[in-house]
Design a protein around this motif. Sequence first.
Motif, PDB file in Angstrom:
ATOM      1  N   LEU A 119       5.087  10.298   4.943  1.00  0.00           N
ATOM      2  CA  LEU A 119       4.514   9.528   6.046  1.00  0.00           C
ATOM      3  C   LEU A 119       5.584   8.969   6.970  1.00  0.00           C
ATOM      4  CD1 LEU A 119       1.741   7.534   4.126  1.00  0.00           C
ATOM      5  CD2 LEU A 119       1.380   9.391   5.741  1.00  0.00           C
ATOM      6  N   LEU A 120       6.740   8.609   6.390  1.00  0.00           N
ATOM      7  CA  LEU A 120       7.784   7.957   7.169  1.00  0.00           C
ATOM      8  C   LEU A 120       8.833   8.925   7.692  1.00  0.00           C
ATOM      9  CD1 LEU A 120       8.312   4.888   4.820  1.00  0.00           C
ATOM     10  CD2 LEU A 120       7.203   4.866   7.051  1.00  0.00           C
ATOM     11  N   ASN A 121       8.827  10.173   7.174  1.00  0.00           N
ATOM     12  CA  ASN A 121       9.813  11.174   7.590  1.00  0.00           C
ATOM     13  C   ASN A 121      11.251  10.661   7.416  1.00  0.00           C
ATOM     14  OD1 ASN A 121       7.826  13.071   8.409  1.00  0.00           O
ATOM     15  ND2 ASN A 121       7.572  11.988  10.352  1.00  0.00           N
ATOM     16  N   CYS A 122      11.567  10.321   6.177  1.00  0.00           N
ATOM     17  CA  CYS A 122      12.897   9.762   5.896  1.00  0.00           C
ATOM     18  C   CYS A 122      14.011  10.781   6.032  1.00  0.00           C
ATOM     19  CB  CYS A 122      12.917   9.176   4.478  1.00  0.00           C
ATOM     20  SG  CYS A 122      11.796   7.769   4.267  1.00  0.00           S
ATOM     21  N   ASP A 163      -1.947  12.556  -8.341  1.00  0.00           N
ATOM     22  CA  ASP A 163      -0.631  12.242  -7.787  1.00  0.00           C
ATOM     23  C   ASP A 163      -0.096  13.385  -6.924  1.00  0.00           C
ATOM     24  OD1 ASP A 163      -0.518   9.753  -9.027  1.00  0.00           O
ATOM     25  OD2 ASP A 163       0.291  10.587 -10.870  1.00  0.00           O
ATOM     26  N   LEU A 164      -0.439  14.611  -7.288  1.00  0.00           N
ATOM     27  CA  LEU A 164       0.063  15.774  -6.550  1.00  0.00           C
ATOM     28  C   LEU A 164      -0.682  16.027  -5.245  1.00  0.00           C
ATOM     29  CD1 LEU A 164       0.650  18.363  -9.432  1.00  0.00           C
ATOM     30  CD2 LEU A 164       2.386  17.144  -8.120  1.00  0.00           C
ATOM     31  N   LEU A 165      -1.824  15.400  -5.057  1.00  0.00           N
ATOM     32  CA  LEU A 165      -2.612  15.635  -3.841  1.00  0.00           C
ATOM     33  C   LEU A 165      -2.024  14.836  -2.685  1.00  0.00           C
ATOM     34  CD1 LEU A 165      -6.219  15.586  -5.363  1.00  0.00           C
ATOM     35  CD2 LEU A 165      -4.870  17.577  -4.671  1.00  0.00           C
ATOM     36  N   ILE A 166      -0.938  15.345  -2.145  1.00  0.00           N
ATOM     37  CA  ILE A 166      -0.229  14.699  -1.039  1.00  0.00           C
ATOM     38  C   ILE A 166      -0.760  15.268   0.272  1.00  0.00           C
ATOM     39  CG2 ILE A 166       2.027  14.279  -0.008  1.00  0.00           C
ATOM     40  CD1 ILE A 166       3.239  14.834  -2.782  1.00  0.00           C
ATOM     41  N   SER A 218       0.854  -1.190   0.000  1.00  0.00           N
ATOM     42  CA  SER A 218       0.000   0.000   0.000  1.00  0.00           C
ATOM     43  C   SER A 218       0.888   1.237   0.000  1.00  0.00           C
ATOM     44  CB  SER A 218      -0.933   0.014   1.211  1.00  0.00           C
ATOM     45  OG  SER A 218      -0.186  -0.088   2.410  1.00  0.00           O
ATOM     46  N   LEU A 219       1.685   1.379  -1.064  1.00  0.00           N
ATOM     47  CA  LEU A 219       2.652   2.462  -1.144  1.00  0.00           C
ATOM     48  C   LEU A 219       1.958   3.807  -1.042  1.00  0.00           C
ATOM     49  CD1 LEU A 219       5.583   3.286  -1.616  1.00  0.00           C
ATOM     50  CD2 LEU A 219       5.099   3.328  -4.058  1.00  0.00           C
ATOM     51  N   GLY A 220       2.418   4.622  -0.114  1.00  0.00           N
ATOM     52  CA  GLY A 220       1.865   5.952   0.068  1.00  0.00           C
ATOM     53  C   GLY A 220       0.654   5.996   0.972  1.00  0.00           C
ATOM     54  N   ARG A 260       5.042  10.585  -1.413  1.00  0.00           N
ATOM     55  CA  ARG A 260       3.940  10.466  -0.451  1.00  0.00           C
ATOM     56  C   ARG A 260       4.332   9.542   0.701  1.00  0.00           C
ATOM     57  NH1 ARG A 260       0.424   9.083  -3.817  1.00  0.00           N
ATOM     58  NH2 ARG A 260      -0.572  11.110  -4.162  1.00  0.00           N
ATOM     59  N   ALA A 261       5.002   8.424   0.364  1.00  0.00           N
ATOM     60  CA  ALA A 261       5.457   7.515   1.415  1.00  0.00           C
ATOM     61  C   ALA A 261       6.528   8.167   2.278  1.00  0.00           C
ATOM     62  CB  ALA A 261       5.994   6.230   0.784  1.00  0.00           C
TER      63      ALA A 261
END
Length: 591
Positions: free
Chosen positions: A305-308, A331-334, A258-260, A301-302
């Motif tokens: 979420l993960l704050n890399c 795609d741009l709606l992050i 479930s990427l992103g 987006r991922a």
Amino acid sequence: MKFMKLGSKPDSFMSDGKDIRFVAADLEADIIIHVGNIKFHLHKFPLLSKSYYMQKLLMTTNNEATDEICISDIPGGVAAFEICAKFCYGMTVTLNAHNVIAARCAAEYLEMHETVEKGNLIYKIEVFLRASIFHGWKDSIIVLQTTRSLLPWAEDLKLISHCIDSVASKASIDASKVEWSYTYNRKKLPSENGPNERHWNGVRKENSVPKDWWVEDLCELEMDFFKRIIIAIKAKERVSSEVIGEALKAYTYKRFTSLGKGPARNGIDATKSSSWLETIISLLPSEKGSVSCSFLLKLLRAESLLNCGETCKKELVKRIGRQLEDASVSDLLIHTSSGKTIYDVDTVINIVEEFIMQADNEDHPGPTVTDETALASGSSKISVAKLVDNYLAEIAKDPNLPLSKFIDLAELVLSDSRPVHDGLYRAIDTYLKEHPGLSKSERRKLCSLMDCKKLSVDACAHAVQNEHLPLRSVVQVLYFEQMRVSTSAASRAESGGSYGSSRSAITTNTEDDCDGVPTGDLNSLKGHECSRISGHDKSGDSKVKGTTTPKKMLRNLISSKSQAGESSSSSDTSGSPSSANPEKEKPKSTR
């Protein structure tokens, strides 16, 4: 699967309960070896004849009738030690991709070298690996997977590096030379579905081996092995960046189903997911188009979420900016993690800024710029302008979106990149509807982004009746529409054409200029304002009868909005009572 049999004697190892193994022989066992929870009752002579480690170990023990020693740290455990012991007895042993690495590490632990005896176990396993295992595709991958539980022995013996080089070499070979089995349940690459497919007697014959034939098998590996193989493949420079990008994409979707949408798969912690994502980003090929813009935005987006970290985010923003014209609004709606606004507008602003900077660099790199390059750059800018306008229309629905962010993003697009302002008008209209509390100055500032001269006929028709627009904007729309009608009518009259035909041409040209521009809900009002503006002389009279209609609309609008004390000046400005009879009035000039 390749295998090798060693020894000729029958297997006479027996079990006594769950924790005792012994050899069925006439001679009584004279040594007990503890390996894990298992006791092996064996004989010294066969072991000492092939293992230098056993020689050293027994020399340090007491000279007793029965010796008992413990080997707790042998790589491969009980199964690997039993293979080595059977080899010492000359019993039949079968080696394959699943157990050969464990046997090799255990033989190294027991020091079963050629100096102890010719044709010892280490030599035979090395021959089997080089001549058989490393020549097979599936066997090499299986062997590589078994090395994970045999670290650091497998690494120190160069077994992992040999496996990786074998896999990378086979993945880099020309697809027409692939003769081994592989796993492939995916769609072919777009470049392989073109008109170049071979035919035989009118029957389509598809290419037997796709270019990315090796991708699915590598997706079964853990990240550290996968990373090393991809690096080795890239170093050989025989595989296209498109295929490498496809491999990274397939591996990412397998590890992040479930990427992103979520940080982990099957309970994997966020820290490990973050590390995986950073590795994937670092492996992306540098060539533009090696992966799709949609996939890059999913990675972004991922990452949010993960704050890399900022380094990964900047790298993704840079890559997305290079091919932003291929992105979609969805795609741009992050979604933002701050909670103040629904979407992360700041990141999109950074992406658009990156696109503009790289586009400017392509336009002015030096004398090598060609007309084709400039044309492609201009087309990309127009596509991105439409994308930004549609994105603005979506984020305008957010009641918490600050006006400053809306304006900052809208102003990034240059005027030349917006030949038509219908998309921007739709975004402005949406923002005005969703933010009724704007002050007059804020509404004017927002509407100043829009160039009324670049609105289509449909957009003008909608804007004239739009209650949310400031009066100044409506007046500008009517004024420029009047200018357009009058100028076009005058130019047609000078060329000798009738007014009826000129008006028809004007309408047609205007609509053609706007063809392909999304107007959203403007189509519901299509023709309404046009009929009010262009309704005139159905009898074919050559006099310009409809020229004053926009003036009347402008006059009525101003008079309805003006104060009671200004009614006389408004009447003087709008025209004399004689203008009520346009049939008798001569056409006036635009000035």
